[in-house]
Scaffold this motif. Structure first.
Motif, PDB file in Angstrom:
ATOM      1  N   ASP A  77       0.819  -1.210   0.000  1.00  8.37           N
ATOM      2  CA  ASP A  77       0.000   0.000   0.000  1.00  8.37           C
ATOM      3  C   ASP A  77       0.854   1.261   0.000  1.00  8.37           C
ATOM      4  O   ASP A  77       0.546   2.231  -0.691  1.00  8.37           O
ATOM      5  CB  ASP A  77      -0.927   0.013   1.220  1.00  8.37           C
ATOM      6  CG  ASP A  77      -1.914  -1.135   1.195  1.00  8.37           C
ATOM      7  OD1 ASP A  77      -2.298  -1.543   0.087  1.00  8.37           O
ATOM      8  OD2 ASP A  77      -2.281  -1.623   2.275  1.00  8.37           O
ATOM      9  N   TYR A  78       1.921   1.254   0.785  1.00  2.39           N
ATOM     10  CA  TYR A  78       2.747   2.448   0.903  1.00  2.39           C
ATOM     11  C   TYR A  78       4.049   2.109   1.621  1.00  2.39           C
ATOM     12  O   TYR A  78       4.191   1.043   2.218  1.00  2.39           O
ATOM     13  CB  TYR A  78       2.013   3.544   1.698  1.00  2.39           C
ATOM     14  CG  TYR A  78       1.970   3.284   3.187  1.00  2.39           C
ATOM     15  CD1 TYR A  78       2.907   3.868   4.036  1.00  2.39           C
ATOM     16  CD2 TYR A  78       1.016   2.431   3.749  1.00  2.39           C
ATOM     17  CE1 TYR A  78       2.890   3.616   5.404  1.00  2.39           C
ATOM     18  CE2 TYR A  78       1.001   2.178   5.113  1.00  2.39           C
ATOM     19  CZ  TYR A  78       1.933   2.769   5.936  1.00  2.39           C
ATOM     20  OH  TYR A  78       1.920   2.516   7.277  1.00  2.39           O
ATOM     21  N   ASP A  80       7.037   4.765   3.786  1.00  2.00           N
ATOM     22  CA  ASP A  80       7.548   6.104   4.054  1.00  2.00           C
ATOM     23  C   ASP A  80       8.984   6.252   3.565  1.00  2.00           C
ATOM     24  O   ASP A  80       9.399   7.331   3.165  1.00  2.00           O
ATOM     25  CB  ASP A  80       7.495   6.391   5.559  1.00  2.00           C
ATOM     26  CG  ASP A  80       6.072   6.359   6.102  1.00  2.00           C
ATOM     27  OD1 ASP A  80       5.232   7.117   5.596  1.00  2.00           O
ATOM     28  OD2 ASP A  80       5.807   5.556   7.016  1.00  2.00           O
ATOM     29  N   SER A 101       5.605   5.018  -7.027  1.00  2.90           N
ATOM     30  CA  SER A 101       4.172   4.708  -7.138  1.00  2.90           C
ATOM     31  C   SER A 101       3.473   4.823  -5.788  1.00  2.90           C
ATOM     32  O   SER A 101       2.272   5.102  -5.727  1.00  2.90           O
ATOM     33  CB  SER A 101       3.972   3.302  -7.716  1.00  2.90           C
ATOM     34  OG  SER A 101       4.342   2.301  -6.775  1.00  2.90           O
ATOM     35  N   TRP A 102       4.228   4.634  -4.690  1.00  2.73           N
ATOM     36  CA  TRP A 102       3.661   4.768  -3.343  1.00  2.73           C
ATOM     37  C   TRP A 102       3.799   6.183  -2.796  1.00  2.73           C
ATOM     38  O   TRP A 102       3.426   6.447  -1.659  1.00  2.73           O
ATOM     39  CB  TRP A 102       4.374   3.817  -2.368  1.00  2.73           C
ATOM     40  CG  TRP A 102       4.261   2.377  -2.704  1.00  2.73           C
ATOM     41  CD1 TRP A 102       3.204   1.742  -3.298  1.00  2.73           C
ATOM     42  CD2 TRP A 102       5.238   1.356  -2.454  1.00  2.73           C
ATOM     43  NE1 TRP A 102       3.477   0.410  -3.451  1.00  2.73           N
ATOM     44  CE2 TRP A 102       4.707   0.139  -2.945  1.00  2.73           C
ATOM     45  CE3 TRP A 102       6.501   1.361  -1.876  1.00  2.73           C
ATOM     46  CZ2 TRP A 102       5.405  -1.058  -2.867  1.00  2.73           C
ATOM     47  CZ3 TRP A 102       7.202   0.176  -1.805  1.00  2.73           C
ATOM     48  CH2 TRP A 102       6.664  -1.029  -2.297  1.00  2.73           C
ATOM     49  N   ASN A 103       4.381   7.073  -3.593  1.00  4.80           N
ATOM     50  CA  ASN A 103       4.629   8.441  -3.130  1.00  4.80           C
ATOM     51  C   ASN A 103       5.538   8.440  -1.899  1.00  4.80           C
ATOM     52  O   ASN A 103       5.369   9.237  -0.972  1.00  4.80           O
ATOM     53  CB  ASN A 103       3.319   9.169  -2.823  1.00  4.80           C
ATOM     54  CG  ASN A 103       3.470  10.670  -2.786  1.00  4.80           C
ATOM     55  OD1 ASN A 103       4.258  11.246  -3.534  1.00  4.80           O
ATOM     56  ND2 ASN A 103       2.722  11.322  -1.914  1.00  4.80           N
ATOM     57  N   THR A 104       6.493   7.538  -1.898  1.00  3.17           N
ATOM     58  CA  THR A 104       7.433   7.404  -0.788  1.00  3.17           C
ATOM     59  C   THR A 104       8.192   8.711  -0.576  1.00  3.17           C
ATOM     60  O   THR A 104       8.652   9.335  -1.523  1.00  3.17           O
ATOM     61  CB  THR A 104       8.426   6.263  -1.087  1.00  3.17           C
ATOM     62  OG1 THR A 104       7.692   5.036  -1.170  1.00  3.17           O
ATOM     63  CG2 THR A 104       9.482   6.145  -0.011  1.00  3.17           C
ATOM     64  N   LYS A 105       8.324   9.105   0.690  1.00  6.36           N
ATOM     65  CA  LYS A 105       8.919  10.403   1.008  1.00  6.36           C
ATOM     66  C   LYS A 105      10.436  10.405   0.846  1.00  6.36           C
ATOM     67  O   LYS A 105      11.012  11.405   0.408  1.00  6.36           O
ATOM     68  CB  LYS A 105       8.551  10.821   2.435  1.00  6.36           C
ATOM     69  CG  LYS A 105       7.053  10.898   2.697  1.00  6.36           C
ATOM     70  CD  LYS A 105       6.356  11.826   1.716  1.00  6.36           C
ATOM     71  CE  LYS A 105       4.860  11.889   1.988  1.00  6.36           C
ATOM     72  NZ  LYS A 105       4.134  12.665   0.944  1.00  6.36           N
TER      73      LYS A 105
END
Length: 208
Positions: A77-78, A80, A101-105
């Motif tokens: 899902d995600y 960090d 794609s997970w908008n990982t920071k």
């Protein structure tokens, strides 16, 4: 500062191997910094996963989990933070693709062997230089960096260890910048495409 502080921090280590880095991350964040953290180590080798899982159990590192799987096929899902240490060839690209794609920071990636573009690169002007294969490695990482910038990341290439220890000593550090602006991302995309087309290559990272 880019990582959340109000909830459990989730980190995925792609191609964790024997997980020296994975255990060090968990110890630093959970034990020293007293952060709520969940770390997943992913690797293809079943014996390695069993070995690392047993150590995590013995240490009572409840937030540390090891899974057998292929980076290219992994779904979640995600995350960090995504880290990769010497993920071989295009495995690094698939780790970066998942992370974006997970908008990982935060992404910390140390590439390993890079064979994908070696046979693709074509440039009459640079051929006298590129006949030395070791110089081709930097093109792959340069394209990766530009593609990450095009996706809204601040990117730095860092020499993370001495050449005396390994020639694969470049770390790609990418931090998501919500205020980067579309013009900067578009410029990076144009630069990426110009470089890709000049050398006549079709890199896996283009899937971004």
């Amino acid at each position: 500062a880019a990582l959340p502080t109000n909830r459990t921090l989730r980190i995925i280590d792609f191609g964790c191997g024997k997980a020296y880095l994975t255990f060090a991350l968990y110890y630093y964040l959970k034990i020293l910094k007293e952060r709520d953290v969940e770390i997943i180590g992913l690797d293809l080798k079943e014996d390695v996963i069993q070995f690392c899982s047993k150590i995590a159990e013995d240490l009572q590192y409840d937030g540390l989990q090891f899974l057998r799987g292929d980076i290219a096929d992994y779904t979640a899902d995600y995350a960090d933070m995504v880290v990769t240490l010497h993920a071989c060839d295009t495995a690094t690209d698939y780790a970066l693709i998942n992370a974006v794609s997970w908008n990982t920071k935060v992404i910390l990636s140390v590439p390993c062997c890079q064979h994908e573009l070696f046979s693709q690169i074509k440039s009459e002007v640079h051929q006298p230089m590129l006949k030395h294969g070791i110089l081709k490695d930097r093109l792959t990482d340069g394209l990766r960096g530009l593609k990450l910038e095009a996706c809204g990341y601040d990117v730095a290439m860092i020499e993370f260890t001495s050449l005396a220890h390994t020639a694969r000593n470049i770390m790609i550090k990418a931090v998501k910048n919500a205020n980067a602006g579309s013009s900067r991302a578009e410029r990076a995309q144009r630069q990426y495409e110009a470089l890709r087309d000049f050398y006549h290559v079709n890199p896996t990272i283009d899937q971004l």
